[in-house]
Design an enzyme around this catalytic site. Structure first.
Site: not given
Length: 317
Positions: A229, A258, A277
């Protein structure tokens, strides 16, 4: 008739699998905004999650008893509210073991064989053989957060002739980890790694865990990988460790913010590889989540405890 509501379109094959497991249930699927008002609150089982559906799912008149999310991480879910309403939550843990472990080794092999630089030279039509070429054999991989993904990555590391060091809360042994540490012994483990791989979930304990002190504890010249994470890493501290040369490089799939801002210094650091991601993405994603859901659904219909991926609200994973 009890209802199962999926917040995305299901294929006919997926619907048939659900109906075979729970013939007494009505199956409804579609995007939340396209469903009639009250559809979500009238569901016994909810497949998927969205911020837009949250208010209805948590309403006083909601019948929701179980939510299956399509992600492994649940840090953005309203865990306290779900717990207070006695709603069971299951995630997609296990779906990612193959794609993320392969993504980890894509980073490691690219770095070891200098492929990240070769790609940059190719884009400039440059024949450049400079750089240091490493081998994974004989190196040490330190895996922080040994679960299904960490165990899969360790198995591959051993196949490459690497030593594997693991860190997990319990310190419980894993067949593919040569030496296991508890989270209290994290710094001791970090000092051994040529490759340090973060696969931790986001909890109050892991937020900002990789700060300046943690990076200082990592062996000089190590390569850092984050597929866990983004907020578990202090990005400023990471950039500083890269600029100083303490870290030789990094492979990053997740970030504090992000999308990563276009002006962020990480974009232009040649020793860094970035992916947006996508480490967990795979063409087999939906079928694997369905395997988890259907196995749990059979137990749910029988009134038995759900056997897979039930979130512990106290631990947040």
């Amino acid at each position: 008739m009890p209802k199962i509501v999926a917040l995305h379109e299901l294929s006919q094959e997926q619907i048939h699998r659900i109906e075979d497991a729970a013939p007494e249930y009505e199956v409804i699927s579609g995007k939340y905004k396209e469903l009639p008002s009250g559809t979500v609150s009238g569901a016994d089982i909810l497949m998927g999650w969205s911020g837009a559906a949250a208010e209805e799912a948590l309403a006083e008149n909601s019948q929701v008893r179980w939510i299956q999310v399509w992600s492994a991480g649940v840090d953005r879910m309203p865990l306290q509210e779900l717990d207070a309403r006695n709603i069971q939550l299951t995630n997609a843990s296990g779906v990612h073991s193959i794609p993320i472990s392969e993504h980890i080794f894509a980073f490691m092999l690219a770095y070891a064989r200098n492929l990240h630089q070769a790609v940059r030279h190719q884009s400039r039509n440059e024949w450049d053989k400079s750089g240091i070429f490493h081998e994974l054999s004989g190196k040490t991989a330190v895996i922080i957060g040994v679960g299904q993904i960490g165990s899969a990555a360790a198995r591959i590391a051993q196949a490459f002739g690497m030593k594997t060091v693991g860190v997990r809360r319990s310190g419980k042994d894993d067949p593919h980890i040569d030496v296991m540490y508890t989270t209290e012994e994290l710094d001791q483990a970090l000092g051994q790694g040529d490759f340090v791989i973060n696969i931790l979930p986001l909890t109050e304990e892991t937020k900002g865990l990789f700060n300046a002190d943690r990076f200082a504890a990592i062996k000089e010249g190590a390569f850092f990988i984050n597929v866990g994470r983004g907020p578990s890493v202090d990005t400023t501290a990471l950039v500083d460790a890269l600029k100083s040369g303490h870290l030789a490089g990094a492979g990053l799939d997740v970030f504090e913010e992000e999308p990563l801002p276009a002006d962020h210094p990480l974009w232009n650091m040649e020793q860094v590889m970035l992916t947006p991601h996508t480490a967990g993405d795979t063409e087999h994603y939906n079928e694997r989540v369905m395997d988890i859901f259907v196995e749990n659904l059979k137990a749910f219909v029988e009134g038995s405890p759900l056997p897979r991926n039930v979130i512990d609200y106290e631990r947040s994973y």
